[in-house]
Scaffold this motif. Structure first.
Motif, PDB file in Angstrom:
ATOM      1  N   GLN A 162      22.120  -3.947  18.302  1.00  0.00           N
ATOM      2  CA  GLN A 162      21.268  -3.105  19.133  1.00  0.00           C
ATOM      3  C   GLN A 162      20.586  -3.903  20.245  1.00  0.00           C
ATOM      4  O   GLN A 162      19.906  -3.327  21.100  1.00  0.00           O
ATOM      5  N   HIS A 163      20.745  -5.233  20.220  1.00  0.00           N
ATOM      6  CA  HIS A 163      20.175  -6.132  21.242  1.00  0.00           C
ATOM      7  C   HIS A 163      18.653  -6.005  21.338  1.00  0.00           C
ATOM      8  O   HIS A 163      18.069  -5.869  22.414  1.00  0.00           O
ATOM      9  N   VAL A 164      17.996  -6.054  20.177  1.00  0.00           N
ATOM     10  CA  VAL A 164      16.539  -5.998  20.131  1.00  0.00           C
ATOM     11  C   VAL A 164      16.017  -7.185  19.320  1.00  0.00           C
ATOM     12  O   VAL A 164      16.705  -7.679  18.428  1.00  0.00           O
ATOM     13  N   PRO A 165      14.796  -7.662  19.608  1.00  0.00           N
ATOM     14  CA  PRO A 165      14.240  -8.800  18.870  1.00  0.00           C
ATOM     15  C   PRO A 165      13.671  -8.427  17.501  1.00  0.00           C
ATOM     16  O   PRO A 165      13.501  -9.295  16.646  1.00  0.00           O
ATOM     17  N   TYR A 166      13.361  -7.142  17.296  1.00  0.00           N
ATOM     18  CA  TYR A 166      12.771  -6.714  16.031  1.00  0.00           C
ATOM     19  C   TYR A 166      13.478  -5.475  15.487  1.00  0.00           C
ATOM     20  O   TYR A 166      14.072  -4.685  16.243  1.00  0.00           O
ATOM     21  N   LEU A 167      13.374  -5.335  14.183  1.00  0.00           N
ATOM     22  CA  LEU A 167      13.861  -4.137  13.503  1.00  0.00           C
ATOM     23  C   LEU A 167      12.718  -3.599  12.648  1.00  0.00           C
ATOM     24  O   LEU A 167      12.092  -4.349  11.896  1.00  0.00           O
ATOM     25  N   LEU A 168      12.426  -2.323  12.780  1.00  0.00           N
ATOM     26  CA  LEU A 168      11.394  -1.676  11.973  1.00  0.00           C
ATOM     27  C   LEU A 168      12.083  -0.830  10.910  1.00  0.00           C
ATOM     28  O   LEU A 168      12.703   0.196  11.223  1.00  0.00           O
ATOM     29  N   LEU A 169      12.013  -1.296   9.675  1.00  0.00           N
ATOM     30  CA  LEU A 169      12.654  -0.593   8.571  1.00  0.00           C
ATOM     31  C   LEU A 169      11.678   0.394   7.939  1.00  0.00           C
ATOM     32  O   LEU A 169      10.550   0.031   7.602  1.00  0.00           O
ATOM     33  N   ALA A 170      12.111   1.628   7.796  1.00  0.00           N
ATOM     34  CA  ALA A 170      11.302   2.682   7.166  1.00  0.00           C
ATOM     35  C   ALA A 170      12.073   3.227   5.967  1.00  0.00           C
ATOM     36  O   ALA A 170      13.170   3.778   6.134  1.00  0.00           O
ATOM     37  N   VAL A 171      11.503   3.066   4.781  1.00  0.00           N
ATOM     38  CA  VAL A 171      12.136   3.553   3.556  1.00  0.00           C
ATOM     39  C   VAL A 171      11.306   4.712   3.011  1.00  0.00           C
ATOM     40  O   VAL A 171      10.159   4.531   2.596  1.00  0.00           O
ATOM     41  N   LEU A 172      11.891   5.894   3.023  1.00  0.00           N
ATOM     42  CA  LEU A 172      11.214   7.095   2.526  1.00  0.00           C
ATOM     43  C   LEU A 172      11.763   7.447   1.148  1.00  0.00           C
ATOM     44  O   LEU A 172      12.981   7.545   0.953  1.00  0.00           O
ATOM     45  N   SER A 173      10.872   7.630   0.189  1.00  0.00           N
ATOM     46  CA  SER A 173      11.276   8.014  -1.153  1.00  0.00           C
ATOM     47  C   SER A 173      10.228   8.972  -1.719  1.00  0.00           C
ATOM     48  O   SER A 173       9.109   9.053  -1.214  1.00  0.00           O
ATOM     49  N   SER A 174      10.599   9.683  -2.782  1.00  0.00           N
ATOM     50  CA  SER A 174       9.626  10.577  -3.413  1.00  0.00           C
ATOM     51  C   SER A 174      10.059  10.918  -4.824  1.00  0.00           C
ATOM     52  O   SER A 174      11.255  10.960  -5.137  1.00  0.00           O
ATOM     53  N   SER A 175       9.070  11.141  -5.688  1.00  0.00           N
ATOM     54  CA  SER A 175       9.325  11.640  -7.043  1.00  0.00           C
ATOM     55  C   SER A 175       8.933  13.111  -7.066  1.00  0.00           C
ATOM     56  O   SER A 175       8.119  13.568  -6.263  1.00  0.00           O
TER      57      SER A 175
END
Length: 256
Positions: free
Chosen positions: A122-135
């Protein structure tokens, strides 16, 4: 589920129960990224955060690989939440989201390699990881004809139905593509309930999704959308809390 005026005992019991239920939605971020040694989780910054000019690709994952997990969200619902997260991030933080991706091939192997590769592509210096989960779980209940909320345990009559409760967690981690290290991580948690009747009948008040007592009820467009609406509502609220925590951590780090 909750009424404007609570009995003291009911109030305390409800919050005690909420805490236990949130424990059923475990942290899933460690399954995708190696965690820095000596850190027990929560909101942490492992190094100085950039003051401005942060460009990142937002990677949104819907994790369901644990006991009592709710079913995975539909792709359209997940993308809706991803765009909402993007908007809130760019509104509250000095992060410019280059793009939002929803990879299907990323598995919880605790390796940073696929994320580094994705960031380079993606040619970016950072990656923002978002993990969504639910019970999620569902129990039998009774509801008043008019739909007014009553404390659990004080519903002697009413129409038979089911109450589903969803407890969502949204975890965020900003990854430095060059070093492969997580710069900052935090999360947010939220809940919502779905009230539905046993026998489908014409009703203006059921099915209904509720959250905090200060928030208005939400009525799904159809019965086929009721569970998806429940998960969307709790997911949105978890996003709001996670972004708030990230902003607070960012400001604290900048002021240090």
């Amino acid at each position: 589920m909750w009424r404007h005026i609570w009995l003291i005992v009911g109030f305390l019991s409800a919050f005690s129960f909420l805490g236990c239920s949130l424990d059923n939605t475990p942290k899933r971020l460690p399954a995708y990224l190696p965690q820095p040694s000596g850190l027990s989780g929560g909101s942490v910054a492992t190094m100085a955060l950039p003051a401005e000019g942060v460009t990142a690709v937002l990677v949104v994952l819907n994790d369901s690989g644990f006991e009592k997990s709710a079913p995975e969200l539909r792709r359209g619902t997940l993308e809706n939440l991803g765009e909402h997260l993007k908007t809130e991030i760019q509104k509250q933080l000095p992060i410019q989201i280059h793009s939002v991706v929803y990879p299907d091939d990323v598995k919880p192997k605790g390796s940073v390699d696929p994320f580094i590769q994705l960031g380079k592509e993606q040619h970016v210096p950072y990656l923002l990881l978002a993990v969504l989960s639910s019970s999620e779980y569902e129990v039998f209940d009774r509801f008043p004809m008019g739909g007014l909320q009553q404390p659990t345990g004080m519903r002697g009559g009413g129409m038979p139905g089911y109450r589903a409760e969803n407890y969502a967690r949204l975890e965020l981690a900003l990854l430095d593509i060059q070093t492969g290290q997580s710069v900052v991580s935090t999360d947010g948690q939220a809940w919502a309930t779905l009230e539905r009747l046993v026998v489908p009948i014409e009703s203006n008040v059921y099915p209904v999704v509720r959250r905090a007592q200060t928030q208005p009820p939400i009525y799904p467009n159809s019965e086929g959308e009721e569970y998806e609406t429940l998960r969307w509502v709790s997911g949105q609220d978890a996003i709001a809390q996670a972004v708030m925590h990230l902003e607070m951590l960012w400001r604290k780090n900048q002021a240090a």
